[in-house]
Write an enzyme that holds these catalytic residues in place. Structure first.
Site, PDB file in Angstrom:
ATOM      1  N   TYR A  60      40.168  49.834  36.181  1.00  0.00           N
ATOM      2  CA  TYR A  60      41.390  49.225  36.686  1.00  0.00           C
ATOM      3  C   TYR A  60      42.142  50.279  37.485  1.00  0.00           C
ATOM      4  O   TYR A  60      43.042  50.957  36.979  1.00  0.00           O
ATOM      5  CB  TYR A  60      42.274  48.733  35.545  1.00  0.00           C
ATOM      6  CG  TYR A  60      41.801  47.486  34.836  1.00  0.00           C
ATOM      7  CD1 TYR A  60      40.679  46.779  35.250  1.00  0.00           C
ATOM      8  CD2 TYR A  60      42.482  47.004  33.725  1.00  0.00           C
ATOM      9  CE1 TYR A  60      40.257  45.644  34.586  1.00  0.00           C
ATOM     10  CE2 TYR A  60      42.073  45.859  33.050  1.00  0.00           C
ATOM     11  CZ  TYR A  60      40.961  45.187  33.488  1.00  0.00           C
ATOM     12  OH  TYR A  60      40.552  44.056  32.826  1.00  0.00           O
ATOM     13  N   PHE A 207      41.889  35.413  33.149  1.00  0.00           N
ATOM     14  CA  PHE A 207      42.160  34.574  34.315  1.00  0.00           C
ATOM     15  C   PHE A 207      42.657  33.195  33.898  1.00  0.00           C
ATOM     16  O   PHE A 207      42.371  32.196  34.555  1.00  0.00           O
ATOM     17  CB  PHE A 207      40.924  34.446  35.214  1.00  0.00           C
ATOM     18  CG  PHE A 207      40.541  35.722  35.916  1.00  0.00           C
ATOM     19  CD1 PHE A 207      41.515  36.617  36.336  1.00  0.00           C
ATOM     20  CD2 PHE A 207      39.213  36.031  36.143  1.00  0.00           C
ATOM     21  CE1 PHE A 207      41.163  37.791  36.983  1.00  0.00           C
ATOM     22  CE2 PHE A 207      38.859  37.203  36.790  1.00  0.00           C
ATOM     23  CZ  PHE A 207      39.829  38.091  37.218  1.00  0.00           C
ATOM     24  N   LEU A 209      45.575  32.249  34.194  1.00  0.00           N
ATOM     25  CA  LEU A 209      46.598  31.847  35.167  1.00  0.00           C
ATOM     26  C   LEU A 209      46.002  31.599  36.544  1.00  0.00           C
ATOM     27  O   LEU A 209      46.726  31.511  37.538  1.00  0.00           O
ATOM     28  CB  LEU A 209      47.700  32.908  35.254  1.00  0.00           C
ATOM     29  CG  LEU A 209      48.391  33.257  33.939  1.00  0.00           C
ATOM     30  CD1 LEU A 209      49.561  34.188  34.182  1.00  0.00           C
ATOM     31  CD2 LEU A 209      48.841  32.009  33.206  1.00  0.00           C
ATOM     32  N   GLY A 210      44.660  31.501  36.606  1.00  0.00           N
ATOM     33  CA  GLY A 210      44.029  31.115  37.853  1.00  0.00           C
ATOM     34  C   GLY A 210      43.614  32.261  38.748  1.00  0.00           C
ATOM     35  O   GLY A 210      43.260  32.038  39.903  1.00  0.00           O
ATOM     36  N   GLY A 211      43.619  33.497  38.256  1.00  0.00           N
ATOM     37  CA  GLY A 211      43.166  34.620  39.059  1.00  0.00           C
ATOM     38  C   GLY A 211      41.653  34.689  39.129  1.00  0.00           C
ATOM     39  O   GLY A 211      40.935  33.894  38.533  1.00  0.00           O
TER      40      GLY A 211
END
Length: 280
Positions: A60, A207, A209-211
């Site tokens: 990251y 993901f 939240l749609g990432g």
């Protein structure tokens, strides 16, 4: 913040609503770099809001800005009860995308690098992240997971997890050493949730939240959010927490405003009618 708790690995009691560190260095994989100072402020505020489970990884990063270094700067010496999870396995390609995989012989070095970067003598939870950016399944993970199991026996790791795996890969891992957590994409439909519930294994969808190219049904979420006076992101987080007592949510952000919003979702209560509508 009030939310349910979970006993990770049977001995680490944590809030089920945690924090994901992926967006500390950048907003998206191809977005602009965020400043370390911004990340430090976000992480410190997350802990102030009750976060005691932070999910990070050595990959990251955006250039010299690394999520784990931000976490160490923000919180070391770490508060008692804080659980830090990390992931090893993916290797960044020339394009900066973590699309490659580390061979078994490289995993010890990756774990030791995380220990140094985070400033820890032992990592609370280490996931073997499988498959680069591809979907789960299609390969054996036994040899690589066995390396992490050895490091656990040596005391460098407290608990082990697996990420981006299918049922066969989870079975491989469980035959080698106890698995405390499974972290899979929300797009797989929580496919291993029943097994995790039965075994007391944390299930940590990412993901949500749609990432990462995963779409979420914003129309249904939006309808429930409007009724509750909440945001679609808050409803998505609340839905994750309502899915199972072993489900953990780790929404990530590099924004103080979004952090406050995400953590407030721990107090959001979805009715049986809301849940039926969202799951239809």
């Amino acid at each position: 913040m009030t939310t349910n708790t979970f006993s990770l690995g049977g001995d680490l009691k944590i809030n089920r609503l945690g924090f994901g560190a992926m967006r500390l260095p950048m907003s998206t994989l191809d977005g602009p770099t965020r400043t370390p100072e911004n990340g430090v402020a976000v992480v410190r505020r997350a802990v102030e809001l009750g976060v005691d489970h932070i999910d990070t990884a050595g990959f990251y990063n955006r250039g010299a800005v690394r999520a784990s270094e931000i976490i160490r700067e923000a919180l070391s010496p770490y508060p008692e009860g804080l659980v830090i999870a990390t992931k090893v396995g993916p290797l960044r390609g020339p394009d900066g995308i973590p699309s490659g995989q580390a061979a078994p012989g490289r995993l010890r070095g990756l774990v030791e690098a995380d220990l140094r970067t985070l400033g820890l003598d032992r990592l609370d939870l280490v996931y073997l992240r499988v498959g680069g950016i591809t979907g789960a399944g299609g390969e054996s993970i036994a040899e690589r997971f066995a390396v992490l199991a050895e490091l656990r026996e040596e005391g460098l790791i407290r608990h082990l997890g697996v990420s981006n795996v299918d049922a066969d890969q989870l079975a491989e891992a469980r035959a080698i050493a106890p698995v405390a957590a499974v972290q899979n994409s929300a797009a797989d439909g929580m496919g291993l949730l029943a097994e995790c519930e039965e075994a007391g294994i944390a299930y940590v969808p990412f993901f949500t939240l749609g990432g990462g190219g995963n779409a979420i049904d914003t129309e249904r979420l939006g309808a429930v959010a409007a009724r509750l006076g909440a945001t679609t992101a808050q409803v998505a987080i609340a839905l994750t927490l309502a899915s199972s007592p072993v489900a953990l949510a780790i929404p990530g952000t590099g924004s103080l405003e979004h952090l406050e919003e995400n953590q407030a979702a721990g107090d959001l209560v979805l009715s049986d009618e809301d849940l039926a509508f969202l799951r239809a």
